[in-house]
Design a protein around this motif. Structure first.
Motif, PDB file in Angstrom:
ATOM      1  N   CYS A  25       5.357 -72.833  71.164  1.00 19.82           N
ATOM      2  CA  CYS A  25       6.454 -73.608  70.565  1.00 19.82           C
ATOM      3  C   CYS A  25       6.324 -75.077  70.946  1.00 19.82           C
ATOM      4  CB  CYS A  25       7.794 -73.069  71.042  1.00 19.82           C
ATOM      5  SG  CYS A  25       9.188 -74.117  70.580  1.00 19.82           S
ATOM      6  N   ALA A  26       6.195 -75.938  69.940  1.00 15.04           N
ATOM      7  CA  ALA A  26       6.077 -77.386  70.170  1.00 15.04           C
ATOM      8  C   ALA A  26       7.416 -78.095  70.011  1.00 15.04           C
ATOM      9  CB  ALA A  26       5.065 -77.979  69.190  1.00 15.04           C
ATOM     10  N   CYS A  27       8.370 -77.452  69.339  1.00 15.27           N
ATOM     11  CA  CYS A  27       9.649 -78.126  69.048  1.00 15.27           C
ATOM     12  C   CYS A  27      10.666 -77.948  70.174  1.00 15.27           C
ATOM     13  CB  CYS A  27      10.227 -77.624  67.730  1.00 15.27           C
ATOM     14  SG  CYS A  27      10.858 -75.930  67.770  1.00 15.27           S
ATOM     15  N   CYS A  36       6.550 -69.612  69.917  1.00 14.73           N
ATOM     16  CA  CYS A  36       7.279 -69.920  68.681  1.00 14.73           C
ATOM     17  C   CYS A  36       8.034 -68.690  68.172  1.00 14.73           C
ATOM     18  CB  CYS A  36       6.257 -70.366  67.623  1.00 14.73           C
ATOM     19  SG  CYS A  36       6.924 -70.609  65.981  1.00 14.73           S
ATOM     20  N   HIS A  40      11.408 -73.726  64.333  1.00 15.25           N
ATOM     21  CA  HIS A  40      10.972 -75.080  63.948  1.00 15.25           C
ATOM     22  C   HIS A  40      11.117 -75.340  62.452  1.00 15.25           C
ATOM     23  CE1 HIS A  40       7.448 -72.487  63.209  1.00 15.25           C
ATOM     24  NE2 HIS A  40       7.311 -73.272  62.161  1.00 15.25           N
TER      25      HIS A  40
HETATM   26  S1  FES Z   1       7.339 -74.585  67.159  1.00 16.27           S
HETATM   27 FE1  FES Z   1       9.250 -74.283  68.167  1.00 16.27          FE
HETATM   28  S2  FES Z   1      10.019 -72.478  67.228  1.00 16.27           S
HETATM   29 FE2  FES Z   1       8.112 -72.788  66.277  1.00 16.27          FE
END
Ligand code: FES
Length: 79
Positions: A25-27, A36, A40
Motif C-alpha cells: 500500500c502506497a497511499c 493494499c 486507493h
Molecule cells: S495503495 Fe493503498 S490501498 Fe492500495
C-alpha cells in the motif's frame, strides 16, 4: 489527496514467501497494512506490486515516504 497517509513511523516486519505477488500500500489508506486492500481507488496512488526471490522477513515502509518502495529506507527517522 496529494500526500500518502503515514500509517506508522517505522517499518512493518513481514514474513514473505518466494515468487509470490505482493501489493504494498502506497497511499496509506488500506486497513490491511502494509498491503493494499483497494482503498486507493479514489486517489492517484497505486500499490507497488513486488516479489522476493527467497522466503524472508522483509521490512516494508510504514511511513509511505520511502524512496525505495516497498522497502523501508530509513526515511521515517526524518519525519
Ligand atoms: S495503495 Fe493503498 S490501498 Fe492500495
Amino acid at each position: 489527496m496529494t500526500k500518502p497517509v503515514i500509517t506508522q513511523k517505522e517499518p512493518y516486519a513481514v514474513q514473505l514467501e518466494a515468487d509470490k505477488n505482493y501489493a504494498w500500500c502506497a497511499c496509506g489508506l488500506s486497513k490491511n497494512q502494509p498491503f493494499c486492500d483497494g482503498a486507493h481507488k479514489e486517489t492517484d496512488f497505486k500499490p507497488v506490486i513486488f516479489q522476493v526471490e527467497e522466503a524472508k522477513t522483509a521490512y516494508l515502509c510504514g511511513c509511505k515516504m520511502t524512496g525505495n518502495g516497498p522497502m523501508c529506507d530509513g526515511t521515517h527517522k526524518n519525519i
